[in-house]
Design a protein around this motif. Sequence first.
Motif, mmCIF file in Angstrom:
data_model
loop_
_atom_site.group_PDB
_atom_site.id
_atom_site.type_symbol
_atom_site.label_atom_id
_atom_site.label_comp_id
_atom_site.label_asym_id
_atom_site.label_seq_id
_atom_site.Cartn_x
_atom_site.Cartn_y
_atom_site.Cartn_z
ATOM 1 N N THR A 88 0.835 -1.210 0.000
ATOM 2 C CA THR A 88 0.000 0.000 0.000
ATOM 3 C C THR A 88 0.865 1.254 0.000
ATOM 4 O OG1 THR A 88 -1.746 -1.180 1.194
ATOM 5 C CG2 THR A 88 -1.834 1.223 1.213
ATOM 6 N N GLY A 95 2.138 1.804 -3.355
ATOM 7 C CA GLY A 95 1.089 2.342 -4.205
ATOM 8 C C GLY A 95 0.965 3.842 -4.069
ATOM 9 N N PHE A 96 1.054 4.350 -2.833
ATOM 10 C CA PHE A 96 0.981 5.804 -2.622
ATOM 11 C C PHE A 96 2.174 6.511 -3.275
ATOM 12 C CE2 PHE A 96 -1.936 4.795 0.971
ATOM 13 C CZ PHE A 96 -2.988 5.629 0.589
ATOM 14 N N SER A 130 1.709 6.884 -6.919
ATOM 15 C CA SER A 130 0.611 7.763 -7.321
ATOM 16 C C SER A 130 1.084 9.201 -7.511
ATOM 17 C CB SER A 130 -0.507 7.719 -6.260
ATOM 18 O OG SER A 130 -1.068 6.430 -6.172
ATOM 19 N N TRP A 170 -3.048 1.239 -8.737
ATOM 20 C CA TRP A 170 -3.854 0.637 -7.677
ATOM 21 C C TRP A 170 -4.438 -0.706 -8.085
ATOM 22 C CZ3 TRP A 170 -3.143 1.801 -2.907
ATOM 23 C CH2 TRP A 170 -2.551 3.039 -2.612
ATOM 24 N N THR A 224 -1.578 -2.787 -7.121
ATOM 25 C CA THR A 224 -1.503 -2.889 -5.663
ATOM 26 C C THR A 224 -2.511 -3.902 -5.124
ATOM 27 O OG1 THR A 224 -0.812 -0.567 -5.507
ATOM 28 C CG2 THR A 224 -1.682 -1.596 -3.503
ATOM 29 N N GLY A 225 -3.758 -3.765 -5.552
ATOM 30 C CA GLY A 225 -4.807 -4.666 -5.072
ATOM 31 C C GLY A 225 -4.577 -6.104 -5.495
#
Length: 534
Positions: free
Chosen positions: A190, A193-194, A197, A397, A400-401
Amino acid sequence: MDRESVFLDGIKEKDPSNLKPLKPALEYVEDTSLNEDDKLVEMGYKPVFKREFSTWATFSFAFSISGLYATIITTFSYPLIAGGAAAIVWSWLIGGVGCMCIALSVAELVSAYPTSGGLYFTCKNLVPPAQMPVVSWLVGWLNLLGQIAGVSSTDWSCAQLLLAAVSVSKDLTYQPTNRHIVGVMAAVITFHGFINSLSTRWLDRITRFYAAFHLLVLFACMICLLAMCKNFNTGTYVFTSVEPLSGWKPSGFSFLFGFLGVAWSMTDYDATAHIAEEIENAAVRAPQAIALALSLTYVLGWVFNIVLVFVMGTKLNSLNQSALGQPVAQIFYDVLGKNGSLAFLIFAFIILNFTGVTSMQANARTIFALSRDQALPFSRYWYRINKTTTTPVIAVWLNTGFCIGLNLIGLGSVEAIEAIFSVTSIALDWSYVIPIACRLIFGRRMNYKQGPWNLGWLSIPVNVFAVAWTSFVSVIFVMPNIRPVTPENMNYAIVVLAAVLLFSLVYWWSGARKNYIGPRVNVDLDSEDPFKME
């Protein structure tokens, strides 16, 4: 140059069975009168990224993708079990030659076709039109599988390293469980992922210090190990002692499994290609970064392995069954003590985070590139560009998921999750050697032209060795590493690989082949522009 005259057939053509826009007339030709975005347009793509990656950040990205220091720590058990000291030293030296040939071959193709699709895109200009869609489909899915497995395994290893550091801090009284690993892994992915972004400019700024920090830690670790070790192994032991723990006989065959360590460390060669549309002068800078970064990884990795073997002692079974879960973590604890091992394990965790961030960045661009060509289910959603960051945040994302979901398998079966991780090298390497082989077979027929960065007369022999080497080691990589074979130690890599390939082929024959025509021309398709800002 009149772009419409170059792409007239491709822009107007609506019949997927007509492959006119896929002819090699669209291949990239070096033209110094054109800027980088114009060259991308020549290859058929509308520029959507900002080219803000500097030369140093590009090298730092390419060097960090291997995670040299941290990946040696997490993969040291492969050559250790395969043959002990000699396997650790010589499997890296020998296997690294094959890896370097693949890396240099990849760099050449990246120079010729610098796009976010990486080697997947090269099939457009290296394969005859009739076979091109299915070949590019296969290459794209193999590359995607390898990258997803790579991101998942990297972040799983991040969690293992952090929890190993916690165990050291508690004097080995704490033993992490799979639930602990999964929880930390989810937080790490996570976080990555940030980071991904952010805009390209911020990613450039963050990436710049990766390589410097990585090299500083690597040299500091080697110096500390050599300075604080009290009982060195002899040179004869380091370079000649073969002690296989795998159960395979003869010893020479067991030795071959040591190639797994170097193959896992020296892989993802085309990751830098996937950010090519964010690099100025990508046809030169991207391949230069790949060649230099992998050369350093090869040389420094061999030296680091030799240092570890000199200081590791001779109790191989104890190392392999270490309570810390990592033989190198045990070496650190034995040689450097509690505080020293804790520090260098935390450094390894930080460095492997660099690898996780860069791997996710490359993977998100791969998802974007494949979706741009409608090679993935629900492609129209994944290739959208965020209007604030001008990066494919939705693809980030999605990645990521999916990786978190994939690693949840580790809650129920360690064997299953390790099988998924073990396909990383196989899937990625085959996604490279298929285009390399197509270049050897069809290059002259398809009027292939070298990019500004190339190997000259060495190109063909290096390409041939890359294909031969991958064919050889792939057989080793799908075999069980330990005998006797049990459900717990079985190598399920071939099962995972076959399952994903079967899915991609079923998806292909069930309807995808009707719409997918390979890498597409999207320049000036304003009425059907897929690159919508969110």
